[in-house]
Design a protein around this motif. Structure first.
Motif, PDB file in Angstrom:
ATOM      1  N   ALA A  76       0.811  -1.396   0.211  1.00  0.00           N
ATOM      2  CA  ALA A  76       0.126   0.327  -0.052  1.00  0.00           C
ATOM      3  C   ALA A  76       1.339   1.201  -0.268  1.00  0.00           C
ATOM      4  O   ALA A  76       1.890   1.341   0.471  1.00  0.00           O
ATOM      5  CB  ALA A  76      -0.708  -0.264   1.388  1.00  0.00           C
ATOM      6  N   THR A  77       0.162   2.079  -0.582  1.00  0.00           N
ATOM      7  CA  THR A  77       1.001   3.857  -0.623  1.00  0.00           C
ATOM      8  C   THR A  77       0.000   4.649  -0.274  1.00  0.00           C
ATOM      9  O   THR A  77      -0.862   4.930  -0.778  1.00  0.00           O
ATOM     10  CB  THR A  77       1.537   3.551  -1.657  1.00  0.00           C
ATOM     11  OG1 THR A  77       2.285   2.831  -2.712  1.00  0.00           O
ATOM     12  CG2 THR A  77       2.388   5.017  -2.069  1.00  0.00           C
ATOM     13  N   ILE A  78       0.442   5.495   1.037  1.00  0.00           N
ATOM     14  CA  ILE A  78      -0.881   6.508   1.106  1.00  0.00           C
ATOM     15  C   ILE A  78       0.168   7.536   0.964  1.00  0.00           C
ATOM     16  O   ILE A  78       1.163   7.629   0.859  1.00  0.00           O
ATOM     17  CB  ILE A  78      -1.185   6.242   2.309  1.00  0.00           C
ATOM     18  CG1 ILE A  78      -0.009   6.078   4.071  1.00  0.00           C
ATOM     19  CG2 ILE A  78      -2.293   5.007   2.750  1.00  0.00           C
ATOM     20  CD1 ILE A  78       0.206   7.553   4.890  1.00  0.00           C
ATOM     21  N   ARG A  79      -0.737   8.746   1.276  1.00  0.00           N
ATOM     22  CA  ARG A  79      -0.513  10.096   1.629  1.00  0.00           C
ATOM     23  C   ARG A  79      -1.228  10.842   2.729  1.00  0.00           C
ATOM     24  O   ARG A  79      -2.103  10.958   2.915  1.00  0.00           O
ATOM     25  CB  ARG A  79      -0.154  10.821  -0.120  1.00  0.00           C
ATOM     26  CG  ARG A  79       0.246  12.271  -0.133  1.00  0.00           C
ATOM     27  CD  ARG A  79      -0.857  13.397  -0.360  1.00  0.00           C
ATOM     28  NE  ARG A  79       0.550  12.748  -1.851  1.00  0.00           N
ATOM     29  CZ  ARG A  79       0.416  13.115  -2.780  1.00  0.00           C
ATOM     30  NH1 ARG A  79      -0.783  12.502  -3.650  1.00  0.00           N
ATOM     31  NH2 ARG A  79       1.219  11.901  -3.853  1.00  0.00           N
ATOM     32  N   LEU A  80      -0.310  11.439   3.719  1.00  0.00           N
ATOM     33  CA  LEU A  80      -0.912  11.992   4.491  1.00  0.00           C
ATOM     34  C   LEU A  80      -1.534  13.569   3.929  1.00  0.00           C
ATOM     35  O   LEU A  80      -1.024  14.231   3.154  1.00  0.00           O
ATOM     36  CB  LEU A  80       0.005  11.697   5.850  1.00  0.00           C
ATOM     37  CG  LEU A  80       0.704  11.045   6.819  1.00  0.00           C
ATOM     38  CD1 LEU A  80       1.732  11.730   7.376  1.00  0.00           C
ATOM     39  CD2 LEU A  80      -0.670  10.581   6.912  1.00  0.00           C
ATOM     40  N   SER A  81      -2.742  13.950   4.845  1.00  0.00           N
ATOM     41  CA  SER A  81      -3.559  15.680   4.334  1.00  0.00           C
ATOM     42  C   SER A  81      -1.706  16.251   4.474  1.00  0.00           C
ATOM     43  O   SER A  81      -1.736  17.416   3.400  1.00  0.00           O
ATOM     44  CB  SER A  81      -3.586  15.821   5.134  1.00  0.00           C
ATOM     45  OG  SER A  81      -3.911  15.756   7.132  1.00  0.00           O
ATOM     46  N   SER A  82      -0.976  16.565   4.862  1.00  0.00           N
ATOM     47  CA  SER A  82       0.261  17.198   5.320  1.00  0.00           C
ATOM     48  C   SER A  82       1.645  16.904   4.363  1.00  0.00           C
ATOM     49  O   SER A  82       2.564  17.197   3.937  1.00  0.00           O
ATOM     50  CB  SER A  82       0.977  17.405   6.807  1.00  0.00           C
ATOM     51  OG  SER A  82       1.451  15.547   7.173  1.00  0.00           O
ATOM     52  N   GLY A  83       1.304  15.902   3.528  1.00  0.00           N
ATOM     53  CA  GLY A  83       2.287  15.580   2.252  1.00  0.00           C
ATOM     54  C   GLY A  83       2.550  14.466   1.927  1.00  0.00           C
ATOM     55  O   GLY A  83       3.655  14.011   1.370  1.00  0.00           O
TER      56      GLY A  83
END
Length: 154
Positions: A76-83
């Motif tokens: 899985a690859t995710i992005r936090l709202s902070s980038g």
């Protein structure tokens, strides 16, 4: 060569952390997630998904390569709202663990998330060390020292 295309040297601390996250249990990851006071907004980039990879070996450890077989992998690859972008990969078919590992990989890149990730990593490392110690004790109990055995030729 464009600066964006240059490869940075591998970060050994991140590599070690990702290895520990891949070996963390679902219970450990869930407990660490629930312990977060301020849960970040998480946006999926890829997956979580499960697939197969070819495992390769080498004859004699250093000779010609050969295909050993296939292994199941979740990633899985995710992005936090902070980038921050986090990746999770593990040998099994557990998409939830891969997603949580990716979240903690991203949190480790933030100053305010580093302490929580370090606590999780220490917990996983302690559990793995205990498991290895138990396995070594079980193996040692079955060890035979042939040099101390008495021969019957006296």
């Amino acid at each position: 060569m464009d600066a964006k295309l240059k490869q940075s040297p591998p970060d050994s601390a991140r590599k070690k952390a990702m290895g520990l996250l891949a070996r963390a249990t679902l219970d450990e990851l869930n407990a660490a997630w629930e312990a977060l006071a301020d849960k970040p907004d998480v946006h999926p980039v890829r997956g979580p998904e499960t697939g197969l990879v070819m495992v390769r070996g080498r004859i004699g450890g250093g000779g010609d390569p050969f295909n050993l077989g296939e292994a199941t992998v979740s990633r899985a690859t995710i992005r936090l709202s902070s980038g921050e972008i986090g990746h999770g990969q593990l040998l099994c078919a557990d998409r939830q663990r891969a997603r949580l590992a990716a979240i903690f990989d991203a949190l480790a890149q933030r100053e305010d998330g580093r302490a929580n990730v370090d606590a999780l990593l220490h917990q996983v490392a302690d559990r793995l060390a205990l498991e290895e110690r138990r396995k070594a004790e079980e193996t040692a109990a079955t060890r035979v020292d042939f040099f101390t055995m008495v021969r019957g030729d006296d």
